[in-house]
Design a protein around this motif. Structure first.
Motif, PDB file in Angstrom:
ATOM      1  N   SER A 168       0.843  -1.193   0.000  1.00 37.30           N
ATOM      2  CA  SER A 168       0.000   0.000   0.000  1.00 37.30           C
ATOM      3  C   SER A 168       0.881   1.248   0.000  1.00 37.30           C
ATOM      4  N   ARG A 169       0.315   2.341  -0.451  1.00 36.86           N
ATOM      5  CA  ARG A 169       1.071   3.593  -0.508  1.00 36.86           C
ATOM      6  C   ARG A 169       1.508   4.033   0.894  1.00 36.86           C
ATOM      7  N   ASP A 170       0.630   3.910   1.875  1.00 39.13           N
ATOM      8  CA  ASP A 170       0.966   4.303   3.248  1.00 39.13           C
ATOM      9  C   ASP A 170       2.102   3.453   3.796  1.00 39.13           C
ATOM     10  N   TYR A 171       2.048   2.152   3.515  1.00 40.30           N
ATOM     11  CA  TYR A 171       3.105   1.272   4.037  1.00 40.30           C
ATOM     12  C   TYR A 171       4.448   1.615   3.395  1.00 40.30           C
ATOM     13  N   LEU A 172       4.444   1.930   2.097  1.00 39.90           N
ATOM     14  CA  LEU A 172       5.697   2.300   1.425  1.00 39.90           C
ATOM     15  C   LEU A 172       6.245   3.599   1.988  1.00 39.90           C
ATOM     16  N   GLU A 248      -6.382  -2.672  -8.494  1.00 39.10           N
ATOM     17  CA  GLU A 248      -5.830  -2.023  -7.298  1.00 39.10           C
ATOM     18  C   GLU A 248      -4.649  -1.122  -7.654  1.00 39.10           C
ATOM     19  N   LEU A 249      -3.827  -1.552  -8.619  1.00 45.31           N
ATOM     20  CA  LEU A 249      -2.697  -0.726  -9.045  1.00 45.31           C
ATOM     21  C   LEU A 249      -3.182   0.526  -9.766  1.00 45.31           C
ATOM     22  N   GLU A 250      -4.224   0.387 -10.574  1.00 50.55           N
ATOM     23  CA  GLU A 250      -4.744   1.560 -11.285  1.00 50.55           C
ATOM     24  C   GLU A 250      -5.358   2.567 -10.320  1.00 50.55           C
ATOM     25  N   ARG A 251      -6.012   2.073  -9.268  1.00 49.28           N
ATOM     26  CA  ARG A 251      -6.628   2.986  -8.288  1.00 49.28           C
ATOM     27  C   ARG A 251      -5.614   3.555  -7.309  1.00 49.28           C
ATOM     28  N   GLY A 252      -4.428   2.970  -7.236  1.00 48.74           N
ATOM     29  CA  GLY A 252      -3.441   3.404  -6.265  1.00 48.74           C
ATOM     30  C   GLY A 252      -3.568   2.721  -4.917  1.00 48.74           C
TER      31      GLY A 252
END
Length: 328
Positions: A168-172, A248-252
């Motif tokens: 996930s973006r937050d985890y990264l 999921e990748l397209e939505r971010g």
């Protein structure tokens, strides 16, 4: 049962149900005299009268009514079973076996379009990691995940797999707050292991010359769909198929962990069946349809990964992997 005259019982049931010998004869396709003869034979066998003959009317006696209640239920059940068997025999059906995650995440959202284009066919999807034994099972085709080494079968690659670490973006962002080095980020990350995938962490790390002091997996799943969901919800970094989570990748909701590290690309999903099954028009129709769907998906996958700044490493398949492995 051997001392029961089933033919005479069938004739009796028809007369009692229809009310006259003539109607019963017409249904049975015999003469009225043949029906009357069988009724007399049945009365002789039971030693009772089954009908009262009043002028030209037949009325069931008490014994006759008791026998009719039993026989009409039995013959009705037989007629229903015969009809059901006939419908099943004539039913136009296509049976497909597919691995669960691929079936749910990739095939499931698309199969309705194929069904709409083929409304006269009944489609059964058997989602299981086990490959079909075509000689003993009534399965038309498999959609298999693996290296394509299945002798004696028609085996056509329909889709390449795109394998990369995702989270996930937050985890990264939390990992990047600890270090700017992707290798050090991995050392701090919770790794999610898809235990039935062809490319697992140990192979991926070795291919990219990355060493971790302690390769451990806080989460291990035998379903790619579960690994992907864990990564999406911030549980860690999953090494899995970008093709199975393209939405999921397209939505971010998911992002590549390290776009600079090449995405592993290899032929991973296969259309498999005995050559004789291609004689069925519906099988060849499905093969053409899924090939088109897969090509469109692959174009979409590469376009998205390009936008995300990913590069690729094309391979024919990872080394030292049992060709019988199946993604779940």
């Amino acid at each position: 049962m051997r001392d029961i005259n089933l033919k005479a019982t069938e004739y009796f049931e028809a007369v009692a149900r229809l009310g006259t010998v003539t109607r019963a004869a017409a249904e049975l396709g015999v003469s009225p005299s043949a029906v009357s003869q069988q009724i007399r034979a049945l009365e002789t066998q039971f030693g009772v009268r089954l009908f009262r003959r009043e002028k030209r009317r037949l009325t069931l006696t008490l014994d006759g009514d008791r026998l009719f209640q039993t026989t009409t239920q039995a013959f009705g059940a037989l007629r229903n079973a015969r009809s059901a068997i006939g419908r099943q025999r004539d039913m136009r059906a296509l049976t497909i076996r597919v691995s669960p995650s691929f079936g749910v995440r990739w095939l499931g959202p698309r199969i309705a379009d194929f069904a709409a284009a083929n409304p006269d066919w009944n489609i059964r999807i058997d989602a299981t990691p086990d490959f079909s034994s075509f000689e003993t099972e009534a399965v038309d085709l498999d959609l298999r995940y693996g290296l394509g080494a299945w002798a004696g079968l028609t085996v056509d690659c329909i889709l390449h797999d795109f394998v990369m670490p995702m989270c996930s973006r937050d985890y990264l962002e939390r990992l990047r707050a600890l270090s700017d080095d992707p290798v050090e980020q991995l050392r701090q990350a919770r790794l999610i292991d898809s235990v039935k995938a062809l490319y697992r962490w140990d192979i991926w790390l070795a291919a990219n010359r990355i060493e971790l002091r302690d390769l451990s997996y806080p989460f291990r799943f035998d379903r790619s769909s579960m690994s992907i969901e864990m990564a999406r919800s911030g549980g860690g970094v999953a090494l899995d198929s970008a093709g199975l989570c393209l939405d999921e990748l397209e939505r971010g909701d998911l992002v590549p962990f390290a776009p600079a590290i090449p995405v592993i690309v290899f032929p991973g999903y296969w259309f498999v069946c005995p050559p004789r099954h291609l004689n069925r028009r519906i099988v060849t129709r499905f093969a053409a349809w899924i090939t088109g769907e897969a090509q469109a998906h692959e174009v979409r996958s590469r376009a998205l990964l390009d936008r995300l700044g990913c590069s690729y490493r094309e391979e024919s398949g990872p080394d030292l992997i049992d060709a019988g492995t199946g993604r779940q």
